[in-house]
Structure formats: C-alpha cells, structure tokens
Design a protein around this motif. Structure first.
Motif: not given
Length: 120
Positions: A5-12
């Motif tokens: 939880e809290g891991t950055p999610v980047l746009a593919a």
C-alpha cells in the motif's frame, strides 16, 4: 501485481483521464459487499484503448477527469480497496467492442527488459 500500500502508480501511457473513483475505504474478500467498491483511474489513449488502474488507496488518486497526463506521470498510490484479499494493483488495457469493454493482451517492460508472462 502485488505491491505494498502506498506504492506510487505511474501512467503506462499518456492520455486523458476518463474516470476516477477515490472515496472507498479498505476492501475485503466479501464479494457481495466490496465487488464494486474499488478506487480506480481509467485513462483514454490516442488509439482509443483505455488503461484501468484499480484497488487504489482511499483518497490516493492524484488526477482528475479531463486531465491530460503523460507517460510515467504519478497518477495515484496503490491500496487495498474493493473485492480483494490483500494490497495489489489491478492493471488492464481495454477497448470498446460492440458496446462492451474487452481486455486486450499487453507486455510490461521493467528496468531489465520484458517481465515474465503471467498465466490465466
């Protein structure tokens, strides 16, 4: 994809943010209660495909509908919302075919090349 939880999610890929859900709290394995309660971001790409990022942290979405985003831009943080047994990121690429969304295959690339193919 299992992530803390809290891991950055980047746009593919870049595109326009179509849909955002961010207000759901912690999920559970109770399908009848939590199946439709995942926080999500849906991005429309230039070719008409859409990327869906789901099970995001409550209030962890950093973009708004209509916003234009670029490849690699941080759009959210991972979470544990909706019908889930633990924190993870659900990612899929979809197209509209005959008024229904259909998932299409894709390959992920990491810092050391293509990631291994999963099984269905």
């Amino acid at each position: 994809l299992i992530v803390d939880e809290g891991t950055p999610v980047l746009a593919a890929r870049g595109g326009v943010v179509m849909q955002v859900e961010s207000g759901f709290g912690r999920g559970s394995a109770d399908k009848s209660r939590d199946f439709a309660r995942a926080n999500v971001v849906r991005i429309l790409h230039d070719d008409g495909s859409m990327a869906l990022y789901a099970h995001l942290k409550e209030n962890g979405v950093l973009v708004k509908p209509g916003e234009i985003i670029g490849i690699g831009q941080m759009i959210a943080v991972s979470g544990n919302t909706g019908y889930t047994s633990g924190p993870h990121l659900h990612f899929c690429v979809q197209v509209n075919q005959g008024m229904r969304l259909v998932s299409i295959p894709f390959r992920m690339v990491g810092p050391h090349g293509y990631l291994p193919m999963g099984s269905r």
